[in-house]
Design an enzyme around this catalytic site. Structure first.
Site, PDB file in Angstrom:
ATOM      1  N   ARG A  24     -12.757  -4.300  -6.967  1.00  0.00           N
ATOM      2  CA  ARG A  24     -12.493  -5.039  -5.730  1.00  0.00           C
ATOM      3  C   ARG A  24     -13.809  -5.346  -5.014  1.00  0.00           C
ATOM      4  NH1 ARG A  24      -8.372  -2.804  -1.487  1.00  0.00           N
ATOM      5  NH2 ARG A  24     -10.176  -1.457  -1.147  1.00  0.00           N
TER       6      ARG A  24
ATOM      7  N   ASP B 220       2.102  -5.792   8.134  1.00  0.00           N
ATOM      8  CA  ASP B 220       0.904  -4.957   8.060  1.00  0.00           C
ATOM      9  C   ASP B 220      -0.279  -5.897   7.852  1.00  0.00           C
ATOM     10  OD1 ASP B 220      -1.270  -3.415   7.178  1.00  0.00           O
ATOM     11  OD2 ASP B 220       0.021  -1.916   6.243  1.00  0.00           O
TER      12      ASP B 220
ATOM     13  N   TYR C 246     -10.814  -0.656  11.140  1.00  0.00           N
ATOM     14  CA  TYR C 246     -12.056  -0.189  10.518  1.00  0.00           C
ATOM     15  C   TYR C 246     -12.485  -1.043   9.332  1.00  0.00           C
ATOM     16  CZ  TYR C 246      -8.513   2.264   7.716  1.00  0.00           C
ATOM     17  OH  TYR C 246      -7.399   2.580   6.964  1.00  0.00           O
ATOM     18  N   LYS C 247     -11.741  -2.087   9.008  1.00  0.00           N
ATOM     19  CA  LYS C 247     -12.134  -2.974   7.916  1.00  0.00           C
ATOM     20  C   LYS C 247     -12.897  -4.166   8.486  1.00  0.00           C
ATOM     21  CE  LYS C 247      -8.027  -1.624   5.218  1.00  0.00           C
ATOM     22  NZ  LYS C 247      -8.667  -0.650   4.326  1.00  0.00           N
TER      23      LYS C 247
ATOM     24  N   PHE D  14       0.861  -1.178   0.000  1.00  0.00           N
ATOM     25  CA  PHE D  14       0.000   0.000   0.000  1.00  0.00           C
ATOM     26  C   PHE D  14       0.901   1.234   0.000  1.00  0.00           C
ATOM     27  CE2 PHE D  14      -2.722   3.195   2.093  1.00  0.00           C
ATOM     28  CZ  PHE D  14      -3.843   3.093   1.282  1.00  0.00           C
TER      29      PHE D  14
END
Length: 412
Positions: free
Chosen positions: A375, A201, A226-227, A132
């Site tokens: 996605r 990560d 938050y995912k 990322f």
């Protein structure tokens, strides 16, 4: 009813996690399907009431007393212990607070410092070349700060580039674009073989699949909440420091919250023992306690059960896409092998941005990554098999519609 619709109905009827769907606020509208939990998890129904109590009673009435009487002060470690079993860690090794980016910086610089305790000549940071972007930015900054050379490498090629100069390695467990699951045990062992420290990560794996931090000897790890952990927009991230490394962990961001005597206000810094030395400043209590309430949905769920359903959902989605989508219109870039797949499916598609916009307009919410990737994230606690079948069917309709427009010269 089609054959795949009937199959979805049977799979939903046999789904042991189906009862969890009632613990989340569902998207409005008939046939709405939310497949963007790998960007922002759905809202658990327990969160609004908990936050109202925090605001009205704990903040509004108790005020400053809530730091002790309501447990605000110990929230970072308490919630860290709640997350720990979801990533395969024993208690006392995770602290919650700050953003993922800040925690990546803390972990990576600390990893270099630990490596140099026994070998001052280590001057290289290896970073996942497919990472990322922010992780890459932070790795570059950490390299400048520590006087290291930054060496990007594709994860599968990393064992061949590691050496005696390597101080630290930064990996993403799941590739955010493709959903590829990297081999955490193998890559961790490869880093340890040359005496380097590894930072993982976990943003796209925490809450979606077993991680096994303790079992695989991971040194340091960070992850967002938050995912798949459904903590809410901007909810605080977490930092894992393996227990036997905690006394060596030298954070580049020391703060009063991580001081051994936080209220002593001493001019000299002495790090707190254990996981709290990963803290920095005042915890973001409202977000943190929303996360704590959100984690209640895991009280009677195992990560192994979630993983099993995740693989079943993604397998079924691919089956439906192959059955419904116009031939040659999409290409799956997510690995088919279960051992290499996270909890998302990425499809390469011409005009992907327009396709996703149309999907969202019809109630199927995924997301788009430039230049051409659709996605779809599968959060097993609230996504069902009928959702999956409908998403694939609507996708096929949109693809056919766009192809017809292009052929007629009316499309983009």
């Amino acid at each position: 009813m089609s054959e795949l619709e009937l199959k979805a109905e049977k799979l939903d009827a046999a789904d042991e996690l189906a009862v969890k769907r009632a613990e989340f606020v569902r998207e409005e509208g008939d046939g709405a399907v939310y497949l963007d939990g790998n960007s922002l998890g759905a809202l658990p129904v327990a969160v609004p009431g908990r936050i109202e109590d925090v605001v009205r009673r704990e903040w509004g009435e108790l005020r400053i007393r809530s730091w002790t009487e309501s447990g605000w002060w110990t929230a970072p470690e308490r919630i860290g212990d709640r997350i720990a079993p979801l990533v395969g860690a024993a208690a006392g090794q995770i602290v919650v607070g700050d953003s993922t980016s800040v925690n990546v910086f803390k972990a990576l610089v600390a990893a270099v410092r630990m490596a140099r305790l026994t070998d001052p000549g280590r001057n290289e940071i290896v970073v996942d070349a497919t990472t990322f972007p922010t992780d890459g930015y932070i790795a570059e900054s950490a390299a400048r700060m520590t006087g290291c050379t930054l060496r990007p490498a594709i994860p599968s090629e990393v064992p061949g580039v590691l050496g005696t100069r390597t101080a630290a390695v930064l990996f993403n467990h799941v590739d955010y674009r493709t959903g590829r699951l990297h081999d955490l045990p193998m890559l961790t062992a490869a880093a340890h073989l040359v005496g380097a420290y590894v930072v993982w990560d976990l943003c796209h794996s925490a809450g979606a699949l077993p991680v096994g931090l303790d079992a695989h000897g991971v040194d340091l790890a960070v992850g967002c909440t938050y995912k798949y952990l459904n903590g809410g927009p901007g909810s605080p991230a977490f930092l894992y420091v393996r227990e036997d490394l905690q006394d060596l962990f030298d954070s580049p961001l020391p703060g009063w919250n991580s001081h051994a005597e936080p209220f002593g206000m001493r001019p000299d810094y002495e790090p707190a023992p254990g996981a709290p030395r990963g803290r920095v400043g005042t915890p973001d209590i409202l977000s943190m306690l929303a996360l704590e309430a959100a984690l209640e949905v895991w009280d009677d769920v195992t990560v192994e059960a979630v993983r099993a359903k995740s693989l079943a959902l993604t397998d079924f989605f691919l089956e439906c896409v192959e059955a419904y989508a116009p031939e040659g219109r999409v290409e799956c870039v997510t690995p088919r092998a279960h051992r290499e797949r996270g909890s998302q499916i990425a499809l390469r598609c011409q005009g992907a941005g327009d396709v996703m916009e149309r999907l969202i307009g019809r109630g199927v919410v995924g997301d788009f990554r430039r230049p051409d990737v659709l996605r779809f994230g599968f959060a097993p606690l609230y996504v069902g098999f009928a959702d999956v079948e409908r998403a694939a069917r609507v996708l096929a309709d949109v693809l056919a519609e766009v192809s017809t427009e292009v052929s007629a010269g009316t499309g983009a």
